[in-house]
Scaffold this active site. Structure first.
Site, short mmCIF file in Angstrom:
data_model
loop_
_atom_site.label_atom_id
_atom_site.label_comp_id
_atom_site.label_asym_id
_atom_site.label_seq_id
_atom_site.Cartn_x
_atom_site.Cartn_y
_atom_site.Cartn_z
CB CYS A 1 -0.45 -11.51 -1.93
SG CYS A 1 -0.98 -11.59 -0.22
CG HIS B 1 4.10 -12.14 -0.87
ND1 HIS B 1 4.19 -10.85 -1.34
CD2 HIS B 1 3.05 -12.16 -0.02
CE1 HIS B 1 3.23 -10.12 -0.78
NE2 HIS B 1 2.53 -10.89 0.01
CD GLU C 1 6.92 -11.11 -3.78
OE1 GLU C 1 6.32 -12.13 -4.18
OE2 GLU C 1 6.41 -10.31 -2.97
N1 GLN Z 1 -3.81 -8.22 3.43
C1 GLN Z 1 -3.64 -7.62 2.13
C2 GLN Z 1 -4.96 -7.25 1.52
O1 GLN Z 1 -5.95 -7.78 1.92
C3 GLN Z 1 -2.88 -8.56 1.22
C4 GLN Z 1 -1.54 -8.85 1.82
C5 GLN Z 1 -0.42 -9.07 0.86
O2 GLN Z 1 -0.45 -8.68 -0.32
N2 GLN Z 1 0.60 -9.67 1.38
O3 GLN Z 1 -5.04 -6.44 0.65
#
Ligand code: GLN
Length: 197
Positions: free
Chosen positions: A86, A177, A179
Site C-alpha cells: 500500500c 494489506h 497483513e
Molecule cells: N492513502 C495512503 C497514501 O496514499 C495509503 C493507504 C494505505 O497504506 N492503506 O499514502
C-alpha cells in the site's frame, strides 16, 4: 537457518506484519527474528525487509530524515527481498505522482494515490494471485492504483482490470494489506519463495 527480517516501523501494522512473517517462516520450518526499523543501522543485518502501509508522505519523510531510505535501496540493490504494501508500494515505486513522496525507484511502476476506482475507502476482494492455488482475501484501504507497469515487472494479480500485485526482481509490491487476515501466503511468496530461488 534463522531468517532475520526488518519491518519498517515508522507507521503501519508492524506487529501484524511481524506475526505474518513468523507464521510464514514457521510453515517453512524456519526460525525468524523480526526487527522493528526506526533508525538507520539495522537494515544491513536483515535478510528480508517489509515496508508497510500508512501515509506515504509521512513514511517517505521519515525514511529520508533517518537515513533509512538509502539503506533500503542498498538492500534491494544487493538482490535481497522486499515486500512493499500500500503506502509502502507508493514509496517504493518509480513515480508516486506526488512531490511530497521521494519515490525510491525499487519497483518500476507509476502509482496514483487514493485512486482505486469508485471504491475509494476500504473493501475486501478475493484475488487470484500467480503462484497461489486459492484466492487471497485482499483488504484494500484507500489503496493506490498501479497506473503504469514498465518492462520486467510481472503482474501477479489484478482487480477490476488494474494490477494490484507486482514483482520486480527481489521486490513484491501490493496495493492491498496482506497483513490484515490470518493468511500469510503473500509474505511467503515475497520472502520464502524468492529466498529459496
Ligand atoms: N492513502 C495512503 C497514501 O496514499 C495509503 C493507504 C494505505 O497504506 N492503506 O499514502
Amino acid at each position: 537457518m534463522t531468517l532475520t527480517a526488518g519491518v519498517v516501523a515508522v507507521q503501519g501494522d508492524v506487529s501484524e506484519h511481524a506475526d505474518a512473517i513468523e507464521r510464514a517462516a514457521a510453515a517453512y520450518g524456519e526460525d525468524s527474528e523480526v526487527h522493528e526499523i526506526r533508525t538507520a543501522g539495522t537494515v544491513p543485518d536483515c535478510d528480508v525487509l517489509l515496508l508497510p502501509g500508512g501515509e506515504s508522505t509521512t513514511i517517505s519523510r521519515q525514511l529520508q530524515r533517518e537515513g533509512i531510505a538509502e539503506e533500503i535501496v542498498d538492500h534491494v540493490d544487493a538482490g535481497k527481498p522486499l515486500l512493499a504494501t500500500c503506502a509502502g508500494l507508493i514509496v517504493a515505486s518509480a513515480d508516486a505522482q506526488d512531490d511530497r513522496v521521494d519515490a525510491l525507484n525499487l519497483v518500476d511502476v507509476t502509482v496514483e494515490r487514493n485512486a482505486f476506482g469508485r471504491q475509494k475507502d476500504s473493501f475486501e476482494a478475493p484475488l487470484d494471485v500467480t503462484g497461489l492455488d486459492e484466492p487471497f482475501p485482499a483488504v484494500f484501504i484507500r489503496a493506490p492504483v498501479i497506473a503504469e507497469v514498465y518492462e520486467d515487472v510481472e503482474v501477479l494479480a489484478e482487480w477490476d482490470g488494474q494490477p494490484v500485485a507486482v514483482r520486480d526482481g527481489p521486490v513484491v509490491g501490493t496495493s492491498f494489506h496482506p497483513e490484515l487476515t490470518e493468511d500469510s501466503r503473500i509474505h511467503d511468496l515475497a520472502f520464502f519463495e524468492s529466498v529459496e530461488a
